[in-house]
Design an enzyme around this catalytic site. Structure first.
Site, PDB file in Angstrom:
ATOM      1  N   ASN A  29       0.887  -1.185   0.000  1.00 47.76           N
ATOM      2  CA  ASN A  29       0.000   0.000   0.000  1.00 47.76           C
ATOM      3  C   ASN A  29       0.909   1.213   0.000  1.00 47.76           C
ATOM      4  OD1 ASN A  29      -2.414   1.241   2.444  1.00 47.76           O
ATOM      5  ND2 ASN A  29      -2.413   1.556   0.261  1.00 47.76           N
ATOM      6  N   ASN A  89     -11.944   5.756  10.015  1.00 46.97           N
ATOM      7  CA  ASN A  89     -12.460   5.849   8.652  1.00 46.97           C
ATOM      8  C   ASN A  89     -13.413   4.674   8.435  1.00 46.97           C
ATOM      9  OD1 ASN A  89     -10.530   3.829   8.688  1.00 46.97           O
ATOM     10  ND2 ASN A  89      -9.643   4.348   6.713  1.00 46.97           N
ATOM     11  N   ASN A 115     -14.815   2.381   2.511  1.00 40.89           N
ATOM     12  CA  ASN A 115     -13.836   1.396   2.048  1.00 40.89           C
ATOM     13  C   ASN A 115     -14.496   0.025   2.122  1.00 40.89           C
ATOM     14  OD1 ASN A 115     -11.184   3.088   2.021  1.00 40.89           O
ATOM     15  ND2 ASN A 115     -12.084   3.542   4.018  1.00 40.89           N
ATOM     16  N   CYS A 173      -4.691  -2.726   3.019  1.00 43.29           N
ATOM     17  CA  CYS A 173      -5.369  -1.624   3.720  1.00 43.29           C
ATOM     18  C   CYS A 173      -5.318  -1.958   5.209  1.00 43.29           C
ATOM     19  CB  CYS A 173      -6.815  -1.503   3.237  1.00 43.29           C
ATOM     20  SG  CYS A 173      -7.701  -0.149   4.031  1.00 43.29           S
ATOM     21  N   GLY A 174      -4.553  -1.159   5.957  1.00 40.29           N
ATOM     22  CA  GLY A 174      -4.331  -1.470   7.366  1.00 40.29           C
ATOM     23  C   GLY A 174      -5.540  -1.208   8.240  1.00 40.29           C
ATOM     24  N   GLY A 231      -8.475  -1.244   7.070  1.00 45.37           N
ATOM     25  CA  GLY A 231      -9.422  -2.262   6.608  1.00 45.37           C
ATOM     26  C   GLY A 231      -9.175  -3.599   7.275  1.00 45.37           C
TER      27      GLY A 231
HETATM   28  N1  LIG Z   1      -4.787   2.392   2.881  1.00 43.67           N
HETATM   29  C1  LIG Z   1      -5.182   2.909   4.187  1.00 43.67           C
HETATM   30  C2  LIG Z   1      -6.615   3.200   4.269  1.00 43.67           C
HETATM   31  C3  LIG Z   1      -6.900   4.409   3.543  1.00 43.67           C
HETATM   32  C4  LIG Z   1      -8.338   4.659   3.707  1.00 43.67           C
HETATM   33  C5  LIG Z   1      -8.795   5.664   2.727  1.00 43.67           C
HETATM   34  N2  LIG Z   1      -8.958   5.063   1.416  1.00 43.67           N
HETATM   35  C6  LIG Z   1     -10.094   6.251   3.197  1.00 43.67           C
HETATM   36  O1  LIG Z   1     -10.627   7.049   2.461  1.00 43.67           O
HETATM   37  O2  LIG Z   1     -10.515   5.901   4.332  1.00 43.67           O
HETATM   38  C7  LIG Z   1      -4.842   1.978   5.309  1.00 43.67           C
HETATM   39  O3  LIG Z   1      -3.861   1.261   5.195  1.00 43.67           O
HETATM   40  O4  LIG Z   1      -5.555   2.014   6.337  1.00 43.67           O
END
Ligand SMILES: N[C@H](CCC[C@H](N)C(=O)O)C(=O)O
Length: 283
Positions: free
Chosen positions: A11, A165, A198, A225-226, A228
């Site tokens: 990511n 988020n 997400n 996605c962490g 996630g």
């Molecule tokens: N890649 C990110 C999440 C980004 C979330 C973003 N896409 C949003 O709008 O919440 C992670 O590792 O948590």
């Protein structure tokens, strides 16, 4: 604009060290430009590493479409790595201010460079109005767990969790391209998610092991996605599918998640890699 390219389990983001270099005047526009994998640097978005009044650094994260997100789980490991490796804060445990609160990160370094980090992601948010979603559990204040969501003529049982988020978790037999690239964007932009969402498609390998594909709000499919993966850990427990500690295999790498019963905090352990640095010519 001086930048550093880093990734957590694939990511990948463009990072700007705002302690030592200029901050982009319009970070949303910069995020769109640098994320382009053909005309830009190529990334899932832009992350600003900024000074903080309350922590060792502040993380400000923008998706590839320029939208700002509250939190980035893979990104916060890379921010912690950066401030350690570049002697901004040479401590084995650091605090990073994010839109989801100030998080503590324990670092595992080798020869002065961080390779792994364990993030205390804080408590999951389960109240529908705070996720936010207009979907509701069987009672107004109960978590949204395996609630049917009709979309594109199909019905999916979804579990909704916020880690600062919003996430919509769906357990499936096979996380196909049709689901990720067909249904993912429909759910991302569905009005039942007022802040968009997400979407995680999860294959259950065992009660302690899953495989995840992710359609991210504002970035499309990412390799990991962490936040996630953290939401998936919570969703697995709430829906009775997984144990509180799971290994999550994502396209770009593996994360270890644990939803601790005593503290109600989610802990996420994973890699953080610095790939290269460069200078971006703003248009
Ligand atoms: N890649 C990110 C999440 C980004 C979330 C973003 N896409 C949003 O709008 O919440 C992670 O590792 O948590």
């Amino acid at each position: 604009m001086k930048f550093t390219k880093m990734h957590g389990a694939g990511n990948d983001y463009v990072y700007v060290d705002c302690f030592n270099h200029d901050t982009p005047a319009d970070p949303a526009a910069t995020a769109i430009a640098v994320s382009d994998r053909h005309k830009g640097i190529g990334a899932d978005g832009l992350i600003l590493i900024r000074p903080s009044e309350v922590a060792d650094a502040r993380m400000q994260m923008f998706n590839a479409d320029g939208s700002e997100a509250e939190m980035c789980g893979n990104g916060v490991r890379c921010v912690a790595k950066y401030i350690y490796d570049h002697d901004i804060c040479k401590q084995d445990s650091v605090k990073i201010e994010t839109g989801a609160g100030t998080l503590s990160i324990d670092l595992v370094a080798n020869d002065g460079k961080v390779e792994q980090a364990k993030v205390d992601m804080g408590e999951p948010i389960l109240i529908a109005d705070l996720i936010p979603t207009t979907l509701s559990g069987d009672a107004k204040m109960s978590p949204v767990v395996d609630v049917p969501l009709d979309i594109d003529g199909q019905t999916f049982d979804v579990t909704c969790v916020s880690m600062g988020n919003p996430h919509c978790v769906i357990f499936v037999d096979k996380a196909t391209d049709e689901l990720v690239h067909g249904i993912g964007p429909l759910i991302e932009n569905d009005p039942r998610f007022p802040a968009r969402v997400n979407v995680e498609f999860i294959e259950l390998v065992s009660p302690s092991e899953v495989r995840q594909r992710t359609w991210e709000r504002g970035s499309g499919e990412t390799m990991a996605c962490g936040t996630g993966a953290s939401a998936v850990c919570v969703a697995g427990v709430l829906s009775g599918r997984t144990e509180r500690k799971i290994t999550n295999h994502l396209l770009g790498g593996t994360l270890i998640l644990e939803w601790d019963e005593t503290t109600n905090h989610v802990f996420k352990t994973g890699p953080a890699v610095e790939v290269f640095s460069g200078c971006w010519q703003e248009a």
